[in-house]
Design an enzyme around this catalytic site. Structure first.
Site, mmCIF file in Angstrom:
data_model
loop_
_atom_site.group_PDB
_atom_site.id
_atom_site.type_symbol
_atom_site.label_atom_id
_atom_site.label_comp_id
_atom_site.label_asym_id
_atom_site.label_seq_id
_atom_site.Cartn_x
_atom_site.Cartn_y
_atom_site.Cartn_z
ATOM 1 N N LYS A 205 37.613 40.800 46.674
ATOM 2 C CA LYS A 205 37.948 39.454 47.123
ATOM 3 C C LYS A 205 38.437 39.559 48.551
ATOM 4 C CE LYS A 205 40.795 35.483 46.038
ATOM 5 N NZ LYS A 205 41.721 34.912 45.072
ATOM 6 N N GLU A 243 37.461 49.507 45.698
ATOM 7 C CA GLU A 243 38.130 48.492 44.865
ATOM 8 C C GLU A 243 37.407 48.329 43.532
ATOM 9 O OE1 GLU A 243 40.804 46.706 45.006
ATOM 10 O OE2 GLU A 243 41.446 46.411 47.076
ATOM 11 N N LYS A 258 33.314 38.130 46.079
ATOM 12 C CA LYS A 258 33.703 36.792 46.506
ATOM 13 C C LYS A 258 34.216 36.825 47.929
ATOM 14 C CE LYS A 258 37.303 33.601 45.386
ATOM 15 N NZ LYS A 258 38.518 33.393 44.724
ATOM 16 N N TYR A 323 30.142 25.673 42.189
ATOM 17 C CA TYR A 323 30.548 24.280 41.986
ATOM 18 C C TYR A 323 29.331 23.374 41.809
ATOM 19 C CZ TYR A 323 34.982 26.176 43.486
ATOM 20 O OH TYR A 323 36.105 26.946 43.559
HETATM 21 C C1 PBG Z 1 43.360 32.125 43.600
HETATM 22 C C2 PBG Z 1 41.950 31.843 43.956
HETATM 23 C C3 PBG Z 1 41.401 31.375 45.167
HETATM 24 C C4 PBG Z 1 40.044 31.147 44.930
HETATM 25 C C5 PBG Z 1 39.800 31.517 43.611
HETATM 26 N N1 PBG Z 1 40.988 31.960 43.040
HETATM 27 C C6 PBG Z 1 42.042 31.020 46.441
HETATM 28 C C7 PBG Z 1 42.653 32.017 47.307
HETATM 29 O O1 PBG Z 1 42.586 33.224 47.083
HETATM 30 O O2 PBG Z 1 43.258 31.556 48.255
HETATM 31 C C8 PBG Z 1 39.071 30.582 45.918
HETATM 32 C C9 PBG Z 1 37.878 29.919 45.319
HETATM 33 C C10 PBG Z 1 37.109 29.025 46.230
HETATM 34 O O3 PBG Z 1 37.338 28.946 47.449
HETATM 35 O O4 PBG Z 1 36.225 28.352 45.707
HETATM 36 N N2 PBG Z 1 43.908 33.263 44.067
#
Ligand code: PBG
Length: 337
Positions: A205, A243, A258, A323
């Site tokens: 992430k 990771e 992601k 989405y």
């Molecule tokens: C929570 C989380 C986030 C997203 C998914 N889980 C936000 C972040 O890390 O700030 C982002 C998902 C998206 O932008 O659609 N930690």
């Protein structure tokens, strides 16, 4: 046998296989299908509530009853799974709402599993929506400024994951990016008897501006600083593989990359290196950018959405979190991709 690439077959013409839709489909290497889609949903307390999210047209914060309606529709279209995010009635510095037995996600999971037992319910396991400061972990304010504490956060995450499993979640998906959280969650699930509950870890992430619209949707923007001390730096690709390797060693069943579109190289490497079930999360800004340009008539929303998702599949994604899942399910009914 000679290969066409050696020049032994001067009559070889790739165009021959592109002359009709049926022919192209017959030889397609990658396909999109509704079975691969996961729709993220935002739930908040209340009744008959559909609160629009300005930067994400078509996405709403829903009360549990409305969320069940929405889930029923998309499940009817063939979408097999939803990913739940909760907006609690109140926030504090211990993220109490995240692991409360009657928390908003826990209650909604119970309702969904009762009304739609065949729908897979995946829960996002994170603390940022439940913390008054909006960070994904426990914060200690020291002389040199606030710090996010890794290990104290693990206990809260593990407790949250167990509370989701108790409510009936089919998969838990930790998105916090603390070190060691998959191990902590696995151990806690096993101890509580949930040995068969899979973990889909947000293994890779990145600290990304592509999450901007989500923070409006989940009301989870950090009140100070940013998430760079725990989320990954966009410069790094081999670190992403480390990771993933750690999360797999700790017990992750599905790994996620992601954001998706700007990180297809990572997706490709993760899939080829580990061969694990791999999810791509087309995050909020990926959705918003397409919606905004399409609203102005600058791009073809359907074609661009499908092409982007196909690119994620080509790069190695088995699971597509988007989405646009409802639109995509409708489009796939009209004409398969
Ligand atoms: C929570 C989380 C986030 C997203 C998914 N889980 C936000 C972040 O890390 O700030 C982002 C998902 C998206 O932008 O659609 N930690």
């Amino acid at each position: 046998m000679s290969s066409p690439l050696t020049g032994q077959f001067p009559t070889y013409r790739p165009r021959r296989l592109r002359q009709s839709r049926a022919l192209r489909s017959l030889v397609a290497e990658t396909r999109l299908s509704v079975e691969q889609l996961v729709l993220p949903l935002f739930v908040r307390p209340g009744r008959k509530l559909r609160r629009a999210i300005e930067a994400m047209p078509g996405v709403f914060q829903l009360s549990p009853d409305e969320l069940v309606r929405e889930a029923t529709q998309i499940h009817g279209l063939g979408v097999p799974a939803v990913l739940l995010f909760g907006l609690p009635a109140s926030k504090d510095a211990k993220a109490s709402g995240a692991h409360a037995r009657n928390g908003i996600v826990q209650e909604t999971v119970r309702l969904l599993k009762k009304e739609l037992p065949g729908l897979l319910v995946i829960t996002d396991v994170c603390l940022c929506e439940y913390m008054s400061h909006g960070h994904c972990g426990v914060v200690r304010r020291g002389k040199s400024g606030p710090r996010i504490l890794n290990d104290p956060t693990l206990k809260l995450l593990a407790r949250t994951a167990v509370s989701h499993a108790e409510a009936g979640a089919d998969i838990v998906a930790p998105s916090d990016m603390m070190d060691g959280r998959v191990r902590a969650i696995r151990a806690a699930l096993d101890q509580s008897g949930f040995t068969e509950t899979p973990i889909m870890s947000y293994a890779v992430k990145f600290a990304s501006a592509f999450y901007g619209p989500f923070r409006e949707a989940a009301e989870s923007a950090p009140q100070f600083g940013d998430r760079r001390s725990y989320q990954m730096d966009a410069s790094n690709a081999t670190e992403a593989l480390r990771e993933v390797s750690l999360d797999i060693q700790e017990g992750a069943d599905i790994v996620m990359v992601k954001p998706a579109l700007a990180y297809l190289d990572i997706l490709y490497r993760v899939k080829t290196e580990f061969g694990y079930p791999t999810a791509a999360y087309a995050v909020s800004a990926e959705y918003s950018m397409i919606k905004a340009a399409a609203a102005r008539g600058w791009i073809d929303e359907r074609a661009i959405t499908m092409e982007s998702l196909l690119a994620m599949r080509r790069a190695g994604a088995d699971i597509l979190i988007t989405y646009a899942a409802r639109d995509v399910a409708c489009w796939l009914k009209e004409s398969p991709a």
